[in-house]
Design an enzyme around this catalytic site. Structure first.
Site, PDB file in Angstrom:
ATOM      1  N   ASP A  42       0.835  -1.207   0.000  1.00  0.00           N
ATOM      2  CA  ASP A  42       0.000   0.000   0.000  1.00  0.00           C
ATOM      3  C   ASP A  42       0.870   1.258   0.000  1.00  0.00           C
ATOM      4  O   ASP A  42       0.358   2.383  -0.096  1.00  0.00           O
ATOM      5  CB  ASP A  42      -1.027  -0.015   1.142  1.00  0.00           C
ATOM      6  N   LYS A 116      -1.106  -9.218   2.918  1.00  0.00           N
ATOM      7  CA  LYS A 116      -0.324  -8.772   4.081  1.00  0.00           C
ATOM      8  C   LYS A 116      -1.155  -7.746   4.821  1.00  0.00           C
ATOM      9  O   LYS A 116      -1.866  -6.929   4.193  1.00  0.00           O
ATOM     10  CB  LYS A 116       1.010  -8.154   3.626  1.00  0.00           C
ATOM     11  N   GLU A 185       9.753  -4.153  10.198  1.00  0.00           N
ATOM     12  CA  GLU A 185      10.222  -2.898   9.602  1.00  0.00           C
ATOM     13  C   GLU A 185      10.828  -1.980  10.657  1.00  0.00           C
ATOM     14  O   GLU A 185      10.183  -1.701  11.688  1.00  0.00           O
ATOM     15  CB  GLU A 185       9.033  -2.205   8.882  1.00  0.00           C
TER      16      GLU A 185
HETATM   17  O1  KIV Z   1       3.624  -1.111   1.513  1.00  0.00           O
HETATM   18  C1  KIV Z   1       4.779  -1.542   1.421  1.00  0.00           C
HETATM   19  O2  KIV Z   1       5.487  -1.311   0.440  1.00  0.00           O
HETATM   20  C2  KIV Z   1       5.296  -2.349   2.529  1.00  0.00           C
HETATM   21  C3  KIV Z   1       6.772  -2.619   2.591  1.00  0.00           C
HETATM   22  C4  KIV Z   1       7.507  -1.432   3.065  1.00  0.00           C
HETATM   23  C5  KIV Z   1       7.077  -3.771   3.477  1.00  0.00           C
HETATM   24  O3  KIV Z   1       4.554  -2.735   3.374  1.00  0.00           O
END
Ligand code: KIV
Length: 271
Positions: A42, A116, A185
């Site tokens: 996102d 995710k 992260e």
């Molecule tokens: O949204 C994204 O790109 C992410 C990564 C930073 C892990 O969640």
């Protein structure tokens, strides 16, 4: 490849590489670069749509961009990177039914094989368990979770022993809930190393040191395309600058040729 295969990567000591993509062009680039997994993060709200945070990303946008990414892959589908897509803010925070509908919409209409989502609050653990029971694999995300930016900011997380212990407990809860991997992260590398040895699912780091089972990066950051570079994800090339210079040269050349139309230029141009 299926999401659970990443656990086999960990068992056999093979590093997992994950890059983000937000459209067909970046998808074809990261596939050609050999990434094992492509995440439609996102972060596209910031990278591709120009928002200040990831919060405005909608389910419709995630669907639109996930479809664009899968169209960018080439060759037989069994050779494509594993495709995972993010559940955007408010698509899983308002109850399990809504979360199943959101995740199901992404999985049903694209080639993504998993979603995710961020955090490990009791409600989120409930959502994860329900999604997995419904056949939707889930990747967790702890540490700096950008959907909580107004609570945490973008600073490094889990700096003190109490918050480190909280994160340890949350990671174990995510594994017990059935996640096939966890993104960590912007946390201390010692904590990521500790969790890597404690958990049997892969730890995927970004700003979490080298002692992880895999690494994930936002492709636009690595290419130096983003205006604000996160301190934990330095650029490999000055992509923005290189693109500006190449296009500036083209613009100047066109203007020069328009002013000096002495000869008709035929394809291909030699100079
Ligand atoms: O949204 C994204 O790109 C992410 C990564 C930073 C892990 O969640």
């Amino acid at each position: 490849m299926r999401p659970a295969d990443l656990i086999e990567f960990k068992r056999s000591g093979k590093l997992i590489t994950i890059l983000t993509a937000w459209d067909s062009l970046t998808a074809s680039i990261v596939q050609a670069a050999g990434a094992d997994v492509v995440l439609v993060g996102d972060s596209l709200a910031m990278v591709a749509l120009g928002y200040a945070t990831t919060l405005p990303a909608t389910l419709e946008q995630m669907l639109h961009h996930t479809k664009a990414v899968e169209r960018g892959f080439s060759g037989p589908s069994k050779e494509h990177p594993l495709l995972i897509t993010d559940l955007p803010f408010l698509s899983y925070q308002c109850g399990e039914d809504k979360a199943v509908e959101a995740a199901g919409t992404l999985i049903k209409n694209t080639c993504a094989k998993a979603v995710k989502l961020e955090g490990a609050e009791p409600e989120v653990i409930g959502v994860i368990k329900r999604l997995i029971r419904m056949g939707i694999p889930v990747m967790g995300h702890l540490g700096l979770t950008p959907q909580s930016v107004h609570k945490t900011g973008y600073s490094r997380q889990a700096e003190d022993p109490i918050s480190q212990e909280k994160l340890r407990v949350q990671a174990i809860e995510l594994e017990e809930a059935g996640c096939f991997a966890i993104v960590l992260e912007h946390i201390p590398s010692s904590l990521a190393k500790d969790l890597r040895s404690k958990l049997s699912i892969p730890i995927i780091g970004i700003g979490a040191g080298n002692n992880c089972d895999g690494q994930i990066r936002v492709t636009a950051d690595l290419l130096g395309l983003t205006q604000k570079q996160p301190p934990f994800s330095p650029a490999l090339i000055s992509g923005h600058q290189l693109c500006v210079e190449a296009l500036e040269t083209w613009v100047k050349k066109q203007r020069h040729q328009a002013k000096n139309p002495t000869k008709e230029v035929t394809q291909p141009e030699s100079d």
